[in-house]
Scaffold this motif. Structure first.
Motif, PDB file in Angstrom:
ATOM      1  N   SER A  54      50.528  30.019 -44.271  1.00 11.90           N
ATOM      2  CA  SER A  54      49.638  30.951 -43.880  1.00 11.90           C
ATOM      3  C   SER A  54      49.157  30.479 -42.533  1.00 11.90           C
ATOM      4  N   GLN A  55      48.775  29.095 -42.283  1.00 18.75           N
ATOM      5  CA  GLN A  55      48.188  28.481 -41.205  1.00 18.75           C
ATOM      6  C   GLN A  55      49.156  28.405 -40.093  1.00 18.75           C
ATOM      7  N   ALA A  56      50.364  28.366 -40.380  1.00 14.54           N
ATOM      8  CA  ALA A  56      51.580  28.091 -39.697  1.00 14.54           C
ATOM      9  C   ALA A  56      51.948  29.550 -38.748  1.00 14.54           C
ATOM     10  N   LEU A  57      51.729  30.467 -39.714  1.00 15.53           N
ATOM     11  CA  LEU A  57      52.165  31.932 -39.512  1.00 15.53           C
ATOM     12  C   LEU A  57      50.821  32.151 -38.378  1.00 15.53           C
ATOM     13  N   MET A  58      49.598  32.033 -38.610  1.00 16.46           N
ATOM     14  CA  MET A  58      48.511  32.263 -37.598  1.00 16.46           C
ATOM     15  C   MET A  58      48.767  31.437 -36.312  1.00 16.46           C
ATOM     16  N   LYS A  59      49.194  30.336 -36.515  1.00 17.40           N
ATOM     17  CA  LYS A  59      49.319  29.642 -35.055  1.00 17.40           C
ATOM     18  C   LYS A  59      50.469  30.148 -34.369  1.00 17.40           C
ATOM     19  N   ASP A  60      51.409  30.387 -35.150  1.00 15.24           N
ATOM     20  CA  ASP A  60      52.398  31.437 -34.484  1.00 15.24           C
ATOM     21  C   ASP A  60      51.641  32.770 -33.714  1.00 15.24           C
ATOM     22  N   ASP A  61      51.058  33.549 -34.489  1.00 12.40           N
ATOM     23  CA  ASP A  61      50.445  34.750 -33.849  1.00 12.40           C
ATOM     24  C   ASP A  61      49.545  34.167 -32.810  1.00 12.40           C
ATOM     25  N   ILE A  62      48.848  33.052 -32.664  1.00  9.05           N
ATOM     26  CA  ILE A  62      47.800  32.925 -31.816  1.00  9.05           C
ATOM     27  C   ILE A  62      48.566  32.453 -30.530  1.00  9.05           C
ATOM     28  N   SER A  63      49.842  31.765 -30.601  1.00  9.99           N
ATOM     29  CA  SER A  63      50.665  31.401 -29.547  1.00  9.99           C
ATOM     30  C   SER A  63      51.061  32.450 -28.817  1.00  9.99           C
ATOM     31  N   SER A  64      51.441  33.514 -29.744  1.00  7.89           N
ATOM     32  CA  SER A  64      51.943  34.794 -29.185  1.00  7.89           C
ATOM     33  C   SER A  64      50.940  35.493 -28.481  1.00  7.89           C
ATOM     34  N   LEU A  65      49.646  35.272 -28.665  1.00  7.85           N
ATOM     35  CA  LEU A  65      48.478  36.009 -28.102  1.00  7.85           C
ATOM     36  C   LEU A  65      48.434  35.250 -26.709  1.00  7.85           C
TER      37      LEU A  65
END
Length: 176
Positions: A54-65
């Protein structure tokens, strides 16, 4: 006396056998407890692995943002540059108007120059409106993504819920 000593030795041996039997029972109980702890540890490892995913997915979302934010900054910078250019052009227009007042002969040439400048400004304004529309659309997309992200309260709830499940599992195993 030797018979008495022999009875004492036998009694001592019987006591020792009882103690050894008690130790074996304690050891068996400890093995069961260790096995239960290993099972709980395995469950916790699975939970930690899930949290890491879940943390990795959140990091990807933050990177996209962050990438979207960088694009928005570039677009805003371009808009500022366009506005600066427009200010410079407007200053030129003011100078042209003052020269129009001085001479009617130059008026026709200056008017055509103003028309050309206005046409360019309209093109730039249209481009600016398009960019503004795109930025607004990106902003709504980002806000929608932020609304769908789990909150700190959600994560705290999951943490408490997982802890309760572990306790319930432990209690059930104890009863079994």
């Amino acid at each position: 006396m030797s018979e008495k000593l022999l009875y004492q030795i036998i009694n001592t041996l019987e006591d020792m056998q009882g103690d050894i039997s008690s130790l074996k029972e304690s050891q068996a109980l400890m093995k069961d407890d260790i096995s239960s702890l290993k099972e709980s540890q395995a469950l916790m490892k699975d939970d930690i692995s899930s949290l890491k995913e879940s943390q990795a997915l959140m990091k990807d979302d933050i990177s996209s943002l962050k990438e979207s934010q960088a694009l928005m900054k570039d677009d805003i910078s371009a808009m500022k540059s366009d506005i600066s250019g427009m200010k410079v052009e407007m200053t030129g227009m003011k100078d042209d108007i003052s020269s129009l007042k001085e001479s009617q002969d130059l008026m026709k040439g200056d008017i055509s120059s103003l028309k050309e400048t206005t046409a360019r400004m309209e093109k730039k304004l249209d481009a600016t409106n398009e960019q503004t529309g795109k930025l607004t659309e990106q902003n709504y997309t980002i806000l929608a993504r932020l609304d769908n992200m789990p909150t700190k309260e959600n994560l705290e709830f999951f943490d408490l819920k997982i802890g309760k499940h572990d306790r319930d599992i432990y209690d059930l195993k104890k009863q079994a």
